[in-house]
Design a protein around this motif. Structure first.
Motif, PDB file in Angstrom:
ATOM      1  N   UNK A   1       0.833  -1.274   0.085  1.00 14.34           N
ATOM      2  CA  UNK A   1       0.174   0.193   0.054  1.00 14.34           C
ATOM      3  C   UNK A   1       0.969   1.198   0.052  1.00 14.34           C
ATOM      4  N   UNK A   2       0.508   2.141  -0.979  1.00 13.30           N
ATOM      5  CA  UNK A   2       1.458   3.403  -0.879  1.00 13.30           C
ATOM      6  C   UNK A   2       1.355   4.267  -0.015  1.00 13.30           C
ATOM      7  N   UNK A   3       2.412   4.830   0.918  1.00 14.21           N
ATOM      8  CA  UNK A   3       2.038   5.640   1.862  1.00 14.21           C
ATOM      9  C   UNK A   3       1.989   7.190   1.414  1.00 14.21           C
ATOM     10  N   UNK A   4       1.315   7.812   2.407  1.00 11.81           N
ATOM     11  CA  UNK A   4       0.995   9.425   1.752  1.00 11.81           C
ATOM     12  C   UNK A   4       0.892  10.261   3.048  1.00 11.81           C
ATOM     13  N   UNK A   5       1.304  11.420   2.818  1.00 15.26           N
ATOM     14  CA  UNK A   5       0.954  12.432   3.878  1.00 15.26           C
ATOM     15  C   UNK A   5      -0.474  13.386   3.653  1.00 15.26           C
ATOM     16  N   UNK A   6      -1.141  13.770   4.685  1.00 17.44           N
ATOM     17  CA  UNK A   6      -2.202  14.341   4.325  1.00 17.44           C
ATOM     18  C   UNK A   6      -1.828  15.812   4.993  1.00 17.44           C
ATOM     19  N   UNK A   7      -2.188  16.995   4.059  1.00 14.37           N
ATOM     20  CA  UNK A   7      -2.098  18.425   4.314  1.00 14.37           C
ATOM     21  C   UNK A   7      -3.416  18.907   4.418  1.00 14.37           C
ATOM     22  N   UNK A   8      -3.734  19.512   5.712  1.00 18.95           N
ATOM     23  CA  UNK A   8      -5.023  20.241   5.796  1.00 18.95           C
ATOM     24  C   UNK A   8      -4.655  21.943   6.126  1.00 18.95           C
ATOM     25  N   UNK A   9      -5.487  22.629   5.435  1.00 19.25           N
ATOM     26  CA  UNK A   9      -5.329  23.930   5.655  1.00 19.25           C
ATOM     27  C   UNK A   9      -6.645  24.767   5.886  1.00 19.25           C
ATOM     28  N   UNK A  10      -7.015  25.510   6.928  1.00 20.66           N
ATOM     29  CA  UNK A  10      -8.306  25.940   7.208  1.00 20.66           C
ATOM     30  C   UNK A  10      -8.131  27.143   8.218  1.00 20.66           C
ATOM     31  N   UNK A  16     -11.193  21.679  10.198  1.00 17.77           N
ATOM     32  CA  UNK A  16     -10.345  20.364  10.017  1.00 17.77           C
ATOM     33  C   UNK A  16     -11.007  19.148  10.155  1.00 17.77           C
ATOM     34  N   UNK A  17     -11.845  18.845  11.058  1.00 17.91           N
ATOM     35  CA  UNK A  17     -12.451  17.305  11.030  1.00 17.91           C
ATOM     36  C   UNK A  17     -13.086  17.262   9.561  1.00 17.91           C
ATOM     37  N   UNK A  18     -13.774  17.917   8.881  1.00 11.62           N
ATOM     38  CA  UNK A  18     -14.420  17.757   7.832  1.00 11.62           C
ATOM     39  C   UNK A  18     -13.409  17.463   6.586  1.00 11.62           C
ATOM     40  N   UNK A  19     -12.293  18.389   6.670  1.00 11.55           N
ATOM     41  CA  UNK A  19     -11.007  18.039   5.692  1.00 11.55           C
ATOM     42  C   UNK A  19     -10.422  16.470   6.006  1.00 11.55           C
ATOM     43  N   UNK A  20     -10.245  16.378   7.242  1.00 11.56           N
ATOM     44  CA  UNK A  20      -9.709  15.135   7.670  1.00 11.56           C
ATOM     45  C   UNK A  20     -10.461  13.948   7.143  1.00 11.56           C
ATOM     46  N   UNK A  21     -11.838  14.156   7.428  1.00 11.54           N
ATOM     47  CA  UNK A  21     -12.465  12.922   7.045  1.00 11.54           C
ATOM     48  C   UNK A  21     -12.459  12.879   5.559  1.00 11.54           C
ATOM     49  N   UNK A  26     -10.733   9.338   0.785  1.00 11.71           N
ATOM     50  CA  UNK A  26     -10.226   9.404  -0.393  1.00 11.71           C
ATOM     51  C   UNK A  26      -9.131   8.403  -0.278  1.00 11.71           C
ATOM     52  N   UNK A  27      -8.274   8.430   0.634  1.00 13.37           N
ATOM     53  CA  UNK A  27      -7.092   7.572   0.941  1.00 13.37           C
ATOM     54  C   UNK A  27      -7.551   6.086   0.926  1.00 13.37           C
ATOM     55  N   UNK A  28      -8.689   5.805   1.818  1.00 13.29           N
ATOM     56  CA  UNK A  28      -9.101   4.371   1.924  1.00 13.29           C
ATOM     57  C   UNK A  28      -9.596   3.853   0.470  1.00 13.29           C
ATOM     58  N   UNK A  29     -10.459   4.563  -0.150  1.00 11.14           N
ATOM     59  CA  UNK A  29     -10.816   4.082  -1.457  1.00 11.14           C
ATOM     60  C   UNK A  29      -9.825   4.136  -2.337  1.00 11.14           C
ATOM     61  N   UNK A  30      -8.650   4.489  -2.214  1.00 11.65           N
ATOM     62  CA  UNK A  30      -7.763   4.413  -3.605  1.00 11.65           C
ATOM     63  C   UNK A  30      -6.554   3.767  -3.105  1.00 11.65           C
ATOM     64  N   UNK A  31      -6.353   3.100  -2.087  1.00  8.25           N
ATOM     65  CA  UNK A  31      -5.301   2.357  -1.474  1.00  8.25           C
ATOM     66  C   UNK A  31      -4.359   3.178  -0.975  1.00  8.25           C
ATOM     67  N   UNK A  32      -4.381   4.131  -0.165  1.00 11.86           N
ATOM     68  CA  UNK A  32      -3.232   4.873   0.474  1.00 11.86           C
ATOM     69  C   UNK A  32      -3.253   4.649   2.027  1.00 11.86           C
ATOM     70  N   UNK A  33      -1.941   4.636   2.568  1.00 10.47           N
ATOM     71  CA  UNK A  33      -1.809   4.766   3.982  1.00 10.47           C
ATOM     72  C   UNK A  33      -1.465   6.289   4.364  1.00 10.47           C
ATOM     73  N   UNK A  34      -2.403   6.605   5.191  1.00  9.69           N
ATOM     74  CA  UNK A  34      -1.957   8.140   5.530  1.00  9.69           C
ATOM     75  C   UNK A  34      -0.993   7.837   6.550  1.00  9.69           C
ATOM     76  N   UNK A  35       0.424   8.329   6.616  1.00 20.10           N
ATOM     77  CA  UNK A  35       1.431   8.067   7.609  1.00 20.10           C
ATOM     78  C   UNK A  35       1.594   9.207   8.397  1.00 20.10           C
TER      79      UNK A  35
END
Length: 66
Positions: A1-10, A16-21, A26-35
């Motif tokens: 599973x590819x690893x990814x960072x998430x970046x939120x700006x608000x 932030x909770x809405x962006x995080x969700x 998106x990550x779950x549906x597309x096979x990414x692991x947010x590290x």
């Protein structure tokens, strides 16, 4: 599973909770692991994205996905 960072700006913490969700879904549906998550609160309307503190940290950590 590819690893990814998430970046939120608000402009406020309530966004932030809405962006995080959305990112998590998106990550779950597309096979990414947010590290790691980076978040800039209260800065979404301030200056260029490349000058925001968390964005700068993210750029510096892009080779350290563990």
């Amino acid at each position: 599973m590819p690893k990814a960072f998430s970046y939120l700006a608000a402009s406020g913490k309530r966004q932030l909770p809405r962006q995080r969700t959305g990112i998590k879904t998106y990550a779950e549906k597309n096979g990414y692991a947010i590290v790691r998550e980076f978040a800039d609160e209260g800065t979404s309307e301030v200056g260029a994205i490349t000058e925001r503190p968390a964005f700068k940290r993210k750029r510096g950590d892009h080779w350290h996905m563990d």
